[in-house]
Design an enzyme around this catalytic site. Structure first.
Site, PDB file in Angstrom:
ATOM      1  N   SER A 138       0.874  -1.182   0.000  1.00  0.00           N
ATOM      2  CA  SER A 138       0.000   0.000   0.000  1.00  0.00           C
ATOM      3  C   SER A 138       0.908   1.228   0.000  1.00  0.00           C
ATOM      4  O   SER A 138       2.092   1.132   0.358  1.00  0.00           O
ATOM      5  CB  SER A 138      -0.826  -0.017   1.288  1.00  0.00           C
ATOM      6  OG  SER A 138      -1.462   1.227   1.504  1.00  0.00           O
ATOM      7  N   TYR A 151      -2.115  -1.192  10.467  1.00  0.00           N
ATOM      8  CA  TYR A 151      -2.064  -1.324   9.001  1.00  0.00           C
ATOM      9  C   TYR A 151      -0.729  -0.801   8.480  1.00  0.00           C
ATOM     10  O   TYR A 151      -0.065  -1.441   7.659  1.00  0.00           O
ATOM     11  CB  TYR A 151      -3.238  -0.536   8.404  1.00  0.00           C
ATOM     12  CG  TYR A 151      -3.485  -0.740   6.932  1.00  0.00           C
ATOM     13  CD1 TYR A 151      -4.257  -1.801   6.463  1.00  0.00           C
ATOM     14  CD2 TYR A 151      -2.984   0.157   5.993  1.00  0.00           C
ATOM     15  CE1 TYR A 151      -4.516  -1.970   5.101  1.00  0.00           C
ATOM     16  CE2 TYR A 151      -3.234  -0.001   4.636  1.00  0.00           C
ATOM     17  CZ  TYR A 151      -3.999  -1.068   4.192  1.00  0.00           C
ATOM     18  OH  TYR A 151      -4.247  -1.227   2.847  1.00  0.00           O
TER      19      TYR A 151
HETATM   20  P1  NAD Z   1     -11.516  -6.148  -0.070  1.00  0.00           P
HETATM   21  O1  NAD Z   1     -12.085  -5.971   1.300  1.00  0.00           O
HETATM   22  O2  NAD Z   1     -12.358  -5.797  -1.261  1.00  0.00           O
HETATM   23  O3  NAD Z   1     -11.024  -7.637  -0.283  1.00  0.00           O
HETATM   24  C1  NAD Z   1     -10.316  -8.294   0.715  1.00  0.00           C
HETATM   25  C2  NAD Z   1     -10.274  -9.767   0.402  1.00  0.00           C
HETATM   26  O4  NAD Z   1      -9.579 -10.415   1.464  1.00  0.00           O
HETATM   27  C3  NAD Z   1     -11.657 -10.420   0.321  1.00  0.00           C
HETATM   28  O5  NAD Z   1     -11.626 -11.432  -0.665  1.00  0.00           O
HETATM   29  C4  NAD Z   1     -11.812 -11.041   1.714  1.00  0.00           C
HETATM   30  O6  NAD Z   1     -12.695 -12.161   1.722  1.00  0.00           O
HETATM   31  C5  NAD Z   1     -10.394 -11.461   1.984  1.00  0.00           C
HETATM   32  N1  NAD Z   1     -10.070 -11.648   3.385  1.00  0.00           N
HETATM   33  C6  NAD Z   1     -10.259 -10.778   4.415  1.00  0.00           C
HETATM   34  N2  NAD Z   1      -9.855 -11.348   5.561  1.00  0.00           N
HETATM   35  C7  NAD Z   1      -9.419 -12.595   5.240  1.00  0.00           C
HETATM   36  C8  NAD Z   1      -8.886 -13.669   5.981  1.00  0.00           C
HETATM   37  N3  NAD Z   1      -8.737 -13.592   7.302  1.00  0.00           N
HETATM   38  N4  NAD Z   1      -8.547 -14.795   5.325  1.00  0.00           N
HETATM   39  C9  NAD Z   1      -8.728 -14.901   3.986  1.00  0.00           C
HETATM   40  N5  NAD Z   1      -9.212 -13.908   3.231  1.00  0.00           N
HETATM   41  C10 NAD Z   1      -9.559 -12.774   3.864  1.00  0.00           C
HETATM   42  O7  NAD Z   1     -10.158  -5.326  -0.028  1.00  0.00           O
HETATM   43  P2  NAD Z   1      -9.222  -4.713  -1.175  1.00  0.00           P
HETATM   44  O8  NAD Z   1      -9.365  -3.242  -1.128  1.00  0.00           O
HETATM   45  O9  NAD Z   1      -9.401  -5.442  -2.451  1.00  0.00           O
HETATM   46  O10 NAD Z   1      -7.800  -5.042  -0.540  1.00  0.00           O
HETATM   47  C11 NAD Z   1      -6.924  -6.017  -1.032  1.00  0.00           C
HETATM   48  C12 NAD Z   1      -5.514  -5.684  -0.593  1.00  0.00           C
HETATM   49  O11 NAD Z   1      -5.124  -4.427  -1.163  1.00  0.00           O
HETATM   50  C13 NAD Z   1      -5.339  -5.544   0.908  1.00  0.00           C
HETATM   51  O12 NAD Z   1      -4.106  -6.111   1.307  1.00  0.00           O
HETATM   52  C14 NAD Z   1      -5.321  -4.051   1.109  1.00  0.00           C
HETATM   53  O13 NAD Z   1      -4.617  -3.683   2.258  1.00  0.00           O
HETATM   54  C15 NAD Z   1      -4.615  -3.618  -0.144  1.00  0.00           C
HETATM   55  N6  NAD Z   1      -4.828  -2.207  -0.490  1.00  0.00           N
HETATM   56  C16 NAD Z   1      -6.084  -1.735  -0.749  1.00  0.00           C
HETATM   57  C17 NAD Z   1      -6.229  -0.387  -1.050  1.00  0.00           C
HETATM   58  C18 NAD Z   1      -7.570   0.203  -1.355  1.00  0.00           C
HETATM   59  O14 NAD Z   1      -7.633   1.439  -1.477  1.00  0.00           O
HETATM   60  N7  NAD Z   1      -8.627  -0.574  -1.490  1.00  0.00           N
HETATM   61  C19 NAD Z   1      -5.127   0.457  -1.068  1.00  0.00           C
HETATM   62  C20 NAD Z   1      -3.875  -0.062  -0.796  1.00  0.00           C
HETATM   63  C21 NAD Z   1      -3.741  -1.395  -0.505  1.00  0.00           C
END
Ligand code: NAD
Length: 256
Positions: A138, A151
């Site tokens: 991130s 985080y």
């Molecule tokens: P999201 O909430 O849409 O998806 C998260 C996924 O992780 C889902 O499939 C959920 O079922 C799964 N998950 C959650 N807890 C879990 C567990 N204990 N075991 C197995 N699966 C689990 O989130 P996203 O925004 O797609 O995030 C994905 C990654 O990208 C994360 O690591 C997040 O930190 C990172 N990220 C997101 C953003 C953003 O702006 N959305 C920015 C930077 C980084």
């Protein structure tokens, strides 16, 4: 490009993980999905791309579940060639109010799970002399924000972990890199927009504009497709010597 290879993407039933899984399937890779909630819809979307797909519901906070998932992937497809460590959660609170259980969960899911999947995937990658490990970090892997101590600690941790594994595999065909997205409009971020709108008594559109305006100079969300495109590039021969990077796709967030 990835025909005959297998990609395992953690947290891929929604959001960024699902987008990356679809893009890798588009390149011909068989896919192991992981994550909570509906898995039939995502499985059908991937199968429609003409590759094999399985889902394993391992909870990424549990080392034992992760071991089961890695054994499952090996039993179905032989080995994992592309490992995308994507599962992640967020919790927002001041450090003195941060629930201990939430701290432990964020560190386990956002950081330690990548250690477990990686340690279990690397031996077969070394043997094949080819592998790709892509860690979804991130902008918070490079800079901090208040009220996100767990985080930010986990994401800085995964950037360091990425570099260490990249060095350990540097003389092999295995690479390890991180992608550092800025704001992407997924469930994880929608919750923060909803909370801000409720807390400040403003519309959802206003809350969304404030969120972008605070951090992301482009004032546009990074898209799942843009991140997936970078993941595909990292799997290509052009990226053979891209090792240990933490690559921002953040609309200028960390350039400030
Ligand atoms: P999201 O909430 O849409 O998806 C998260 C996924 O992780 C889902 O499939 C959920 O079922 C799964 N998950 C959650 N807890 C879990 C567990 N204990 N075991 C197995 N699966 C689990 O989130 P996203 O925004 O797609 O995030 C994905 C990654 O990208 C994360 O690591 C997040 O930190 C990172 N990220 C997101 C953003 C953003 O702006 N959305 C920015 C930077 C980084």
């Amino acid at each position: 490009m990835l025909k005959g290879k297998t990609a395992l993407v953690t947290g891929s039933t929604s959001g960024i993980g699902l987008g990356i899984a679809k893009a890798l399937a588009g390149q011909g890779a068989n896919i192991v999905l992981n994550g909570f909630g509906d898995s039939e819809g995502p499985k059908a979307e991937i199968a429609a791309l003409g590759v094999k797909v399985e889902h394993h519901g391992a909870d990424m906070s549990r080392a034992g579940d992760i071991e089961d998932m890695m054994k499952f992937a090996a039993s179905r497809f032989g080995r994992v060639d592309v490992l995308v460590n994507n599962a992640g959660i967020q919790h927002v609170a001041k450090v003195e109010d941060f629930p201990v259980e939430r701290w432990d969960a964020v560190i386990a899911i956002n950081l330690s799970s990548a250690f477990h999947t990686t340690r279990l995937a690397v031996p077969a990658m070394r043997e094949a002399n080819w592998g790709r490990i892509i860690n979804i970090a991130s902008a918070h892997g490079l800079v901090a924000s208040a009220q996100k101590s767990a985080y930010v600690a986990a994401k800085h941790g995964i950037v360091g972990f990425t570099k260490s594994v990249a060095l350990e595999t540097a003389t092999t065909g295995v690479t390890c890199n991180a992608i550092c997205p800025g704001w992407v409009l997924t469930a994880l971020v929608q919750k923060q927009i909803d909370d801000r709108s409720a807390r400040e008594g403003i519309s959802l559109a206003q809350a969304q504009n404030e969120l972008l305006g605070e951090k992301q100079p482009s004032l546009q969300f990074t898209t799942v497709e843009q991140l997936a495109g970078l993941a595909v590039f990292m799997c290509s021969p052009a990226a053979d010597q891209v090792r240990g990077v933490a690559w921002q796709v953040d609309g200028g967030w960390t350039a400030q």
